[in-house]
Write a protein that holds these residues in place. Structure first.
Motif, PDB file in Angstrom:
ATOM      1  N   GLY A   1       0.865  -1.193   0.055  1.00  0.00           N
ATOM      2  CA  GLY A   1      -0.031  -0.131  -0.131  1.00  0.00           C
ATOM      3  C   GLY A   1       0.791   1.285   0.085  1.00  0.00           C
ATOM      4  N   ILE A   2       0.425   2.483  -0.471  1.00  0.00           N
ATOM      5  CA  ILE A   2       0.895   3.578  -0.300  1.00  0.00           C
ATOM      6  C   ILE A   2      -0.053   4.890   0.052  1.00  0.00           C
ATOM      7  N   ASP A   3       0.542   5.811   0.440  1.00  0.00           N
ATOM      8  CA  ASP A   3      -0.332   7.039   0.785  1.00  0.00           C
ATOM      9  C   ASP A   3      -0.493   7.848  -0.595  1.00  0.00           C
ATOM     10  N   MET A   4      -1.075   8.913  -0.387  1.00  0.00           N
ATOM     11  CA  MET A   4      -1.288   9.602  -1.697  1.00  0.00           C
ATOM     12  C   MET A   4       0.039  10.389  -2.067  1.00  0.00           C
ATOM     13  N   ILE A   5       0.256  10.444  -3.343  1.00  0.00           N
ATOM     14  CA  ILE A   5       1.569  11.301  -3.726  1.00  0.00           C
ATOM     15  C   ILE A   5       1.323  12.760  -3.653  1.00  0.00           C
ATOM     16  N   ALA A   6       1.991  13.184  -2.893  1.00  0.00           N
ATOM     17  CA  ALA A   6       1.521  14.886  -2.684  1.00  0.00           C
ATOM     18  C   ALA A   6       2.173  15.668  -3.819  1.00  0.00           C
ATOM     19  N   GLY A   7       1.455  17.008  -4.037  1.00  0.00           N
ATOM     20  CA  GLY A   7       1.817  17.627  -4.735  1.00  0.00           C
ATOM     21  C   GLY A   7       2.261  19.093  -3.824  1.00  0.00           C
ATOM     22  N   PRO A   8       2.523  20.133  -4.742  1.00  0.00           N
ATOM     23  CA  PRO A   8       3.050  21.271  -3.771  1.00  0.00           C
ATOM     24  C   PRO A   8       1.905  21.709  -2.618  1.00  0.00           C
ATOM     25  N   SER A   9       2.326  22.107  -1.744  1.00  0.00           N
ATOM     26  CA  SER A   9       1.455  22.574  -0.548  1.00  0.00           C
ATOM     27  C   SER A   9       0.725  23.784  -0.924  1.00  0.00           C
ATOM     28  N   GLU A  10      -0.601  23.743  -0.305  1.00  0.00           N
ATOM     29  CA  GLU A  10      -1.349  24.850  -0.704  1.00  0.00           C
ATOM     30  C   GLU A  10      -1.970  25.501   0.632  1.00  0.00           C
ATOM     31  N   ILE A  11      -2.443  26.728   0.656  1.00  0.00           N
ATOM     32  CA  ILE A  11      -3.093  27.438   1.853  1.00  0.00           C
ATOM     33  C   ILE A  11      -4.481  28.092   1.172  1.00  0.00           C
ATOM     34  N   LEU A  12      -5.623  28.069   1.632  1.00  0.00           N
ATOM     35  CA  LEU A  12      -6.695  29.001   1.141  1.00  0.00           C
ATOM     36  C   LEU A  12      -7.075  29.724   2.511  1.00  0.00           C
ATOM     37  N   VAL A  13      -7.205  30.908   2.370  1.00  0.00           N
ATOM     38  CA  VAL A  13      -7.828  31.759   3.415  1.00  0.00           C
ATOM     39  C   VAL A  13      -9.047  32.302   3.223  1.00  0.00           C
ATOM     40  N   LEU A  14     -10.133  32.179   3.891  1.00  0.00           N
ATOM     41  CA  LEU A  14     -11.454  32.796   3.700  1.00  0.00           C
ATOM     42  C   LEU A  14     -11.247  33.716   4.802  1.00  0.00           C
ATOM     43  N   ALA A  15     -11.512  35.171   4.402  1.00  0.00           N
ATOM     44  CA  ALA A  15     -11.460  36.273   5.404  1.00  0.00           C
ATOM     45  C   ALA A  15     -12.649  36.939   5.287  1.00  0.00           C
ATOM     46  N   ASP A  16     -13.307  37.294   6.485  1.00  0.00           N
ATOM     47  CA  ASP A  16     -14.485  38.309   6.661  1.00  0.00           C
ATOM     48  C   ASP A  16     -13.901  39.486   7.028  1.00  0.00           C
ATOM     49  N   GLY A  17     -12.494  39.798   7.119  1.00  0.00           N
ATOM     50  CA  GLY A  17     -12.050  41.113   7.460  1.00  0.00           C
ATOM     51  C   GLY A  17     -11.963  41.439   8.926  1.00  0.00           C
ATOM     52  N   SER A  18     -12.220  40.276   9.811  1.00  0.00           N
ATOM     53  CA  SER A  18     -12.024  40.373  11.176  1.00  0.00           C
ATOM     54  C   SER A  18     -10.977  39.975  11.758  1.00  0.00           C
ATOM     55  N   THR A  19     -10.138  39.351  11.089  1.00  0.00           N
ATOM     56  CA  THR A  19      -8.570  38.915  11.673  1.00  0.00           C
ATOM     57  C   THR A  19      -7.766  39.956  11.355  1.00  0.00           C
ATOM     58  N   PRO A  20      -6.706  40.468  12.169  1.00  0.00           N
ATOM     59  CA  PRO A  20      -5.513  41.456  11.731  1.00  0.00           C
ATOM     60  C   PRO A  20      -5.120  40.786  10.622  1.00  0.00           C
ATOM     61  N   PRO A  21      -4.874  41.845   9.883  1.00  0.00           N
ATOM     62  CA  PRO A  21      -4.258  41.524   8.203  1.00  0.00           C
ATOM     63  C   PRO A  21      -2.861  40.850   8.407  1.00  0.00           C
ATOM     64  N   ASP A  22      -2.017  41.351   9.445  1.00  0.00           N
ATOM     65  CA  ASP A  22      -0.764  40.803   9.518  1.00  0.00           C
ATOM     66  C   ASP A  22      -0.792  39.468   9.639  1.00  0.00           C
ATOM     67  N   TRP A  23      -1.638  38.876  10.551  1.00  0.00           N
ATOM     68  CA  TRP A  23      -1.876  37.510  10.856  1.00  0.00           C
ATOM     69  C   TRP A  23      -2.129  36.780   9.588  1.00  0.00           C
ATOM     70  N   VAL A  24      -3.059  37.337   8.777  1.00  0.00           N
ATOM     71  CA  VAL A  24      -3.443  36.524   7.579  1.00  0.00           C
ATOM     72  C   VAL A  24      -2.225  36.719   6.486  1.00  0.00           C
ATOM     73  N   ALA A  25      -1.399  37.762   6.325  1.00  0.00           N
ATOM     74  CA  ALA A  25      -0.129  37.801   5.451  1.00  0.00           C
ATOM     75  C   ALA A  25       0.825  36.972   6.039  1.00  0.00           C
ATOM     76  N   MET A  26       1.181  36.667   7.449  1.00  0.00           N
ATOM     77  CA  MET A  26       2.056  35.867   7.957  1.00  0.00           C
ATOM     78  C   MET A  26       1.640  34.300   7.608  1.00  0.00           C
ATOM     79  N   ASP A  27       0.376  33.838   7.594  1.00  0.00           N
ATOM     80  CA  ASP A  27      -0.282  32.763   7.078  1.00  0.00           C
ATOM     81  C   ASP A  27       0.070  32.436   5.729  1.00  0.00           C
ATOM     82  N   LEU A  28      -0.274  33.286   4.819  1.00  0.00           N
ATOM     83  CA  LEU A  28       0.050  33.077   3.535  1.00  0.00           C
ATOM     84  C   LEU A  28       1.656  32.988   3.214  1.00  0.00           C
ATOM     85  N   PHE A  29       2.518  33.702   4.058  1.00  0.00           N
ATOM     86  CA  PHE A  29       3.941  33.549   3.937  1.00  0.00           C
ATOM     87  C   PHE A  29       4.286  32.071   4.538  1.00  0.00           C
TER      88      PHE A  29
END
Lengths: 439, 439
Positions: A238-266
């Protein structure tokens, strides 16, 4: 000088949105014919010559200078010593992370990985027995992508599942060992460690050699050679999945400090240039503030070059008409990591059908999940969250159906089976059922 | 004249046992370069030209004489009509089988397929959300291997999982439809049916065309072209295991009537010449009685030729030193179907670690499990029961980790994540955690 990080700006209201969005998402794993041929050759050689082949490739590719494959096994004492030698804060962090990962996977096993059965009125028993795999192999990359957290995330679910033998392989180019990786192996209960890597290590685990025992399943990330080898031995093990590049998606309603979100994207972008960071937000002013924080924070980041390339080349800041639309787009992407940077995450979570992991609320940075919240950080990438799941205890277990038909059950079920078997032209199937009630 | 069916006789006490045993077990799927090349071409063509390509291949290979792909969709009314037209006993058998399969899979979902979560003292929530796939494709072979029971076994777990759209493809060579297959599709809740098959059908499901919707996972058996196509689209969509020849292993203590066991061996052997039937028994006299029943019963079997070839070419009657040794050998084989033909099946069951399905006691013929006991008949073959499981509700679900870290949680988890992230050289990961508690 730090280059600029300029994710693509899109708006769902634009006429060209769909085409631009598709183009940005596009990623396809290229199959390199040279890699394929090399890997096929190595695997065939390992299958035929065992230890000798693995030793030769390890000396050739990793320059380990070993005279026998046995020399490349690391004794348990060396893992323990690596653990003992860690600076106290690092050791403590690793221990706490391991304990939390273990607790989460124990809950997972209890919730979905226990045997079950039920008995019918006539005494017939039906169910499923859940058992651990006998022996698994964990591939740990050497070099720059050598992550001790990955050792914990692969080995602990196997251990919680009850796998008695966990064999780890990790290449040590020019003999260089990563002490944090060895310490993590000690902590996570790895049984044996071999300093081998590449397609030859995958082959050794899949076929077994005199020195390396054959395993039932191989998990863990690797480069193109490792991925190709895992695909090729799939079925044999058996094997696990073959991984592609890592990804993040942030859904923001504007209530999170923007520097936190920027660092999460980083934090996603710093993995490598192909990593993908996307922000979806109905507030265009907030998107501007996130871009401003990106510009402000980037120069201080040690991996600024990689982050800038990743964000400019594959990132996107997408202005949506609403949070509902943002959720719908997220479902189309089926991201590996999905952050709901919102003051009311529970409102949006039920709308989100596909994601490897969902991080709810402003305080839940992806990085907490990567290391120590407890859930696994091995997650489906490249949209495969549409049909696959985080690595878990279930990946180190298998199920056997249990069927015990009573004499009365054979009388009631036999005629049904016989009727259908005759309909399919399988008379022995029908007769085997009939003999149990007709004699 | 009926040929003789003479399974290989072996005894574990013989000096040559190990080599003969290994030789008999040996089966390896040959990769045919011609098939591979053809399939790669068809898939690329379907990806590029969509409907037109699928239509052309269907006309060429299946001689369906269609002018558009839309013509090859079967309306729901035709499935319903096929069901209504079945003879009453067949309709009733199909309904009872479907109901039992549904009940079993509902129990399976309840036992292992529900979302779960727990909250920690500081308010942090961890868990897993389990959701059905959006759309799945079920491949159903046409021609001689067209089994309505397989339609039930593939579609019902998907339906129980909550998959909203189940797309079935089934080739109809020269337009010939199998009414039982269509009736089963109606009963099992299949959403749409297309009369297409081969690699072109797999490609249509994986990539989507103007007429055939793209699915998230493809399950179901097929010939070498279908198997190769499924391997190639894996990653783009999920797939189930690629099945090898079917197998039965009977562990007998001598208490089951030998004609029942002989017929159970036949029921596996009648599938095809590569099917494998093995008996393990510590009572050499009983083995002789089973062979006598094989000789007596064979001439009356309509598929005697296939049974004889399968039993003589791949079957084995193995005399073991004990039931314990028989169990150990069974674990080495990891059979698809495992019958415990014993008066005390519960004594042996705990010793059996690997099997697709375990049939306990003399009244539980494999054929009852194949059709109507309730558990799935799609099972891991060729020793893959070491690491994989019967098809189940879990194959039509996926999991997303849920992580909601509270403000207090961010303070306690942040330093752990930061310490480990700095250790891995991922500073943005560390900073993202720190910002949540240091500001």
């Amino acid at each position: 000088m730090t280059p600029a990080a300029r994710p693509l700006r899109l708006s769902t209201a634009d006429a060209g949105f769909e085409a631009a969005f598709q183009a940005r998402l596009h990623w396809s794993e290229e199959t390199d014919a040279g890699v394929e041929q090399t890997v096929a050759g190595i695997l065939a050689d390992v299958k035929r010559r065992g230890d000798d082949a693995v030793l030769e490739y390890s000396n050739r590719f990793d320059a380990v200078g070993a005279a026998s494959l046995g020399e490349l096994e690391l004794p348990a004492s060396e893992l323990q010593a690596a653990f003992a030698a860690l600076p106290a804060p690092q050791r403590s962090a690793l221990e706490q992370a391991a304990a939390r990962v273990r607790r989460y996977h124990e809950a997972q096993k209890k919730a979905s990985g226990e045997s079950w059965s039920y008995r019918e009125a006539d005494g017939t028993l039906l169910g499923q027995k859940v058992t651990p795999l006998d022996r698994v192999g964990i591939y740990v990359p050497g070099g720059k992508a050598a992550y001790p957290s990955s050792v914990l995330m692969n080995a602990i679910p196997a251990q919680v599942a009850g796998v008695p033998e966990i064999i780890m392989v990790v290449p040590t180019p020019r003999g260089e060992k990563n002490l944090l990786v060895l310490a993590a192996a000690h902590l996570a209960g790895v049984t044996r460690v071999f300093r081998i890597g590449g397609a030859q290590a995958v082959g050794a685990l899949a076929y077994g050699t005199a020195t390396v025992p054959r395993v039932d399943k191989i998990t863990g990330p690797g480069n193109a050679y490792v991925a190709s080898a895992k695909r090729r031995v799939f079925g044999q093990v058996g094997i696990d999945m073959i991984a592609g590049p890592s990804e993040i998606l942030v859904l923001a309603d504007g209530s999170t400090p923007p520097d936190w979100v920027a660092m999460d994207l980083f934090s996603q972008a710093e993995h490598d240039e192909l990593a993908q960071s996307i922000l979806l937000c109905p507030d265009v002013g907030y998107i501007g503030r996130v871009q401003a924080e990106i510009d402000r924070l980037l120069p201080a980041m040690p991996r600024a070059q990689i982050i800038a390339k990743s964000l400019s080349g594959r990132g996107a800041l997408i202005h949506t008409r609403s949070m509902e639309e943002a959720c719908e787009i997220s479902n189309r992407i089926a991201p590996e990591h999905l952050e709901i940077a919102s003051s009311e995450p529970s409102r949006w979570e039920p709308l989100l059908r596909h994601a490897g992991a969902i991080f709810l609320g402003s305080f839940t940075s992806e990085s907490l999940g990567d290391y120590c919240a407890g859930p696994n950080h091995v997650l489906p990438t490249s949209g495969t969250a549409r049909f696959s799941s985080p690595l878990g205890v279930y990946d180190f277990q298998k199920r056997s159906s249990l069927i015990e038909v009573s004499e009365a059950g054979a009388r009631s079920l036999g005629p049904i089976a016989a009727e259908l078997a005759y309909g399919e032209g399988l008379q022995a199937h029908a007769r085997a059922a009939e003999m149990r009630y007709k004699g």
